[in-house]
Scaffold this motif. Structure first.
Motif, PDB file in Angstrom:
ATOM      1  N   GLU A 192      -9.401 -11.289  -5.490  1.00  0.00           N
ATOM      2  CA  GLU A 192      -9.523 -11.380  -4.040  1.00  0.00           C
ATOM      3  C   GLU A 192     -10.905 -11.849  -3.619  1.00  0.00           C
TER       4      GLU A 192
ATOM      5  N   LEU B 255      -4.329   2.038 -16.438  1.00  0.00           N
ATOM      6  CA  LEU B 255      -4.726   0.775 -15.823  1.00  0.00           C
ATOM      7  C   LEU B 255      -5.474  -0.126 -16.788  1.00  0.00           C
TER       8      LEU B 255
ATOM      9  N   ASN C 154       0.832  -1.215   0.000  1.00  0.00           N
ATOM     10  CA  ASN C 154       0.000   0.000   0.000  1.00  0.00           C
ATOM     11  C   ASN C 154       0.855   1.249   0.000  1.00  0.00           C
TER      12      ASN C 154
ATOM     13  N   PHE D 282      -7.647  -7.570 -10.048  1.00  0.00           N
ATOM     14  CA  PHE D 282      -7.151  -7.826  -8.699  1.00  0.00           C
ATOM     15  C   PHE D 282      -8.293  -7.930  -7.705  1.00  0.00           C
ATOM     16  N   VAL D 283      -9.292  -7.004  -7.811  1.00  0.00           N
ATOM     17  CA  VAL D 283     -10.387  -7.020  -6.840  1.00  0.00           C
ATOM     18  C   VAL D 283     -11.198  -8.303  -6.970  1.00  0.00           C
TER      19      VAL D 283
ATOM     20  N   THR E 246      -9.035   0.760  -1.610  1.00  0.00           N
ATOM     21  CA  THR E 246      -9.607  -0.551  -1.902  1.00  0.00           C
ATOM     22  C   THR E 246      -8.746  -1.663  -1.325  1.00  0.00           C
ATOM     23  N   SER E 247      -7.440  -1.514  -1.474  1.00  0.00           N
ATOM     24  CA  SER E 247      -6.540  -2.578  -1.015  1.00  0.00           C
ATOM     25  C   SER E 247      -6.544  -2.685   0.495  1.00  0.00           C
TER      26      SER E 247
ATOM     27  N   LEU F 175      -6.867   3.325  -5.330  1.00  0.00           N
ATOM     28  CA  LEU F 175      -6.436   1.922  -5.334  1.00  0.00           C
ATOM     29  C   LEU F 175      -6.036   1.481  -3.939  1.00  0.00           C
TER      30      LEU F 175
ATOM     31  N   LEU G 190      -0.759  -7.122  -7.021  1.00  0.00           N
ATOM     32  CA  LEU G 190      -1.003  -5.689  -6.808  1.00  0.00           C
ATOM     33  C   LEU G 190       0.290  -4.902  -6.951  1.00  0.00           C
TER      34      LEU G 190
ATOM     35  N   ILE H 200     -11.358 -15.179  -1.308  1.00  0.00           N
ATOM     36  CA  ILE H 200     -11.929 -15.118   0.037  1.00  0.00           C
ATOM     37  C   ILE H 200     -13.167 -16.003   0.120  1.00  0.00           C
TER      38      ILE H 200
ATOM     39  N   ILE I 243      -9.625  -4.640   1.465  1.00  0.00           N
ATOM     40  CA  ILE I 243      -9.465  -6.071   1.192  1.00  0.00           C
ATOM     41  C   ILE I 243      -8.538  -6.703   2.220  1.00  0.00           C
TER      42      ILE I 243
ATOM     43  N   PHE J  78      -6.849  -3.377 -12.361  1.00  0.00           N
ATOM     44  CA  PHE J  78      -7.144  -3.349 -10.941  1.00  0.00           C
ATOM     45  C   PHE J  78      -8.443  -4.070 -10.653  1.00  0.00           C
TER      46      PHE J  78
END
Lengths: 122, 112, 514
Positions: C149, C200, A42, C145-146, A86-87, A83, C187, C153, A90, C142
């Protein structure tokens, strides 16, 4: 040189996080290692957006002395901040999941040592 | 309904038709044999005169089926069992190791 | 509102809405909840079929999230896309079709064995499907990536659904630690690419790399992406989480987990073929081929010594991923050396057809194993025996799955494997020899299960599996036999557009950048 300091911090955080995940046997320490690794990534994302002498990227709250056509050069980039938010969220969810798994493992196995919770081997 | 591969083609319908034709030929050849032979002492397995034990006692369990193959590759399997240790730290160590080897190989290949 | 125009957003939105409605509907009654979940998945399946038809007739479909005109990617005053763009080409449509089909079959199977805490099970199931579909339909890094995850999960929470046994939570802990580290490195690599190009969007970055060539930072990002996605896809020697995770998941979840790992394999394909395309060094296909060979060999030989029925099938799944990686590596090698028509196109066709076959075959085997565990409550192969006397249909279905996985004609496993064997032979005969020998050992491991579980003297009297489980298994077996007898239907209509989308990436870039 001073502007490279956040990047060196990123490398240090990632190295400490990976050391904790690879070499420490306690499950709580592995969870802390994952959190440190995530903090490092981050910090990397935030540092990418810095522009020298920049201000916060809010259009309606410019400090005095900046005219509207100087805006793109004088503001830090806003996209990496989105970004990173959001990270972080998560990361909170993953950490909560890992800790709840650790609680259940402690109830069933009686130990927190990663070398001993290996009923599933080979 | 064929698909073309690099060396030729593969057609499952032709394979099934060929299978049925060969099965019919095999059945016709089988029909030339004697039909009324029932068996007796000649068709039972010979175990040096001892009685054949019941099926429950000679059934080979799952772990022992491929004993010869596993015994012959003992060294390889001992190394594999040690590699799959089940410890989480080793899994991440393999990831970091493979990524490091790929870094070295990639940069060496680009420089040379 | 024109449904055909908004298809990509609807395909992701409907399962997401149903996932969060399920705990509320669960308070009313179980049957209403089952009906709501089934209707949501059936609607998603129908919309996916429309999407596949639309993409195969009209080319790449673009959807811009949050814009007044869904197909205008670059706004008036800008020069690059600034919103999240969903871009669906032949490969994305293919993977989305497989994911929704497998989730639907898994849903029918799970209706018969989910008894307690059902609301949470179906919420996590639908969230896993949303994560998979999001990874396959998106055109933005991105966003990838979301959704990665989200999928990991939800899968980790589903693996530990039966938490009364401690080993499921242990498997889920290993899975979430590995997934989270892989996602963090993804990430980091996305951050590196953003820092260099300030973009992106996948198509925009592909165009920038094509113009400026491969710099050092791009190579570092490529290695991090490659290692992380290869680990999530189950390439040896980083495959060790797969037997734990697949072996401990409840019944149908093992099958849908295969689709989640194939979504990571899809992300690897996107990286190598579309974003980095011709700038790759030849080291990358060589690495993919080596990973494929090691996966085949380790997966097949380790499966021979297992005693737990689901772990054995999970090791066979590792070997199947090895076959797919081998075919894709050979295809990438051919594309980089400009020998496409010689063997690369056939290798890519075989690899992508094998993704489809692998999910069907290993899925059927996992469902049969789940049925056996449900009836006899016993997982160890040494204690099972003689089940064919009482479970007749299950043994026939297992035989069909065995013939398909081992590559016996006329099943669909043979059709894709012969395409892989013959095209891989052109690069080096050794690759083909290892693949064929591993196929023989794969027949041996499933004969081991058949001998010890189904044949032999009868140990106890059991009834057959419930009707819903039989229905889902029969659907899978019918699909296997149908696509075995008519492989050209799926190759010409579904696999060929996917392979064309992989080989030329110019259409992917020009549809977004204009």
């Amino acid at each position: 040189m001073i502007y490279n300091l956040p990047f060196l911090t990123v490398v240090a955080l990632i190295a400490i996080g990976m050391y904790a995940i690879i070499f420490k046997r306690n499950l709580i320490k592995i969870a802390v290692g994952i959190t440190i690794l995530e903090s490092g990534v981050n910090l990397f994302l935030i540092t990418l957006g810095y522009r020298e002498g920049g201000v916060a990227p809010i259009f309606t709250n410019l400090p005095p002395g900046i005219s509207p056509d100087q805006i793109p050069e004088k503001m830090v980039l806003p996209v990496p901040q989105a970004l990173t938010l959001t990270s972080i969220v998560i990361g909170v969810a993953v950490l909560a999941l890992i800790l709840s798994f650790t609680i259940n493992i402690y109830r069933k196995y009686g130990t927190l040592d990663a070398g001993k919770i290996r009923r599933l081997k080979e | 309904m064929l698909i073309k591969t690099v060396g030729g083609y593969w057609d499952p319908i032709v394979w099934i038709v060929a299978f049925i034709v060969i099965a019919i030929i095999a059945y016709i050849i089988r029909a030339f044999g004697k039909g009324e032979y029932k068996g007796g002492e000649q068709t039972k397995p010979f175990l040096s005169g001892v009685e054949e034990p019941s099926k429950e006692k000679v059934h080979v369990r799952a772990s022992n089926i491929y004993w010869g193959f596993i015994e012959a590759l003992k060294g390889y399997y001992d190394y594999m069992k040690r590699m799959h240790s089940g410890v989480v730290n080793d899994y991440v160590a393999w990831f970091v190791g493979v990524a490091a080897i790929m870094f070295v190989v990639m940069f060496a290949a680009v420089i040379i | 509102m024109n449904v055909m125009e908004h298809l990509p957003a609807l395909i992701i939105a409907i399962p997401l809405l149903a996932a969060f409605l399920t705990p509320l509907v669960d308070k009313i009654s179980k049957k209403v909840r089952n009906a709501v979940v089934f209707i949501a998945l059936a609607a998603t399946f129908i919309l996916t079929i429309f999407l596949v038809q639309d993409v195969f007739e009209n080319g790449i479909m673009i959807y811009v999230m949050g814009a007044s005109n869904p197909t205008q990617t670059i706004p008036m005053q800008a020069a690059v896309p600034i919103r999240i763009v969903l871009e669906i080409d032949g490969l994305s449509a293919f993977m989305a079709l497989i994911s929704v089909l497998i989730a639907l079959i898994g849903l029918i199977y799970s209706f018969s064995h989910v008894e307690e805490r059902g609301g949470k099970f179906y919420t996590l199931f639908l969230l896993m499907l949303v994560g998979m579909l999001g990874m396959e339909l998106t055109g933005d890094l991105f966003n990838l990536f979301v959704f990665l995850e989200i999928a990991s999960i939800a899968s980790a929470a589903l693996i530990t659904y039966e938490f009364k046994r401690g080993s499921t939570t242990e498997a889920a802990l290993k899975y979430i630690v590995i997934s989270s580290i892989a996602a963090l490195f993804v990430l980091f690599a996305i951050g590196l690419l953003y820092g260099e190009y300030d973009l992106l969007n996948m198509a925009a970055i592909a165009k920038a790399i094509k113009i400026t060539g491969l710099s050092n930072i791009d190579m570092i990002a490529l290695i991090l992406f490659f290692a992380a996605f290869a680990m999530k896809a189950g390439a040896a020697p980083m495959h060790m989480w797969m037997p734990d995770a697949y072996g401990e998941a409840p019944g149908a979840v093992s099958m849908v987990l295969i689709a989640v790992t194939q979504a990571s394999l899809y992300a690897l394909l996107r990286m190598c073929f579309t974003i980095y395309a011709d700038s790759l060094h030849v080291v990358i296909p060589a690495a993919i081929i080596i990973f494929g060979l090691i996966s085949i060999f380790i997966g097949v030989t380790m499966a021979l010594i297992q005693d737990d029925i689901k772990r054995l099938i999970a090791y066979a799944a590792v070997a199947e991923v090895g076959y797919i990686l081998l075919a894709i590596g050979v295809g990438l090698y051919g594309v980089l050396n400009n020998e496409v028509e010689l063997y690369a196109r056939k290798a890519l066709q075989g690899g992508i057809f094998h993704i489809f076959n692998d999910i069907l075959d290993i899925g059927l085997l996992f469902l049969v194993a789940g049925g056996i565990i449900y009836i006899t409550k016993e997982r160890n192969l040494n204690k099972l025996g003689g089940l064919a006397h009482s479970m007749k249909y299950t043994s026939i279905l297992f035989l069909i799955g065995l013939a398909a996985v081992a590559g016996l004609p006329p099943m669909n496993g043979f059709a894709s494997k012969i395409m892989i064997y013959e095209s891989v032979y052109k690069v080096s005969p050794i690759l083909s020899i290892v693949a064929i020998l591993a196929s023989i050992i794969m027949l041996a491991i499933f004969v081991k299960i058949f001998h010890s579980v189904f044949t032999g003297p009868k140990i106890s009297e059991q009834k057959d599996v419930p009707k819903l489980m039989l229905a889902s298994m029969i659907i899978l077996a019918a699909l296997i036999i149908f696509f075995g007898l008519f492989p050209d239907i799926i190759i010409n209509n579904v696999v060929n557009p996917a392979v064309n989308a992989l080989i030329e990436n110019a259409a992917y870039i020009s549809n977004v950048m204009g």
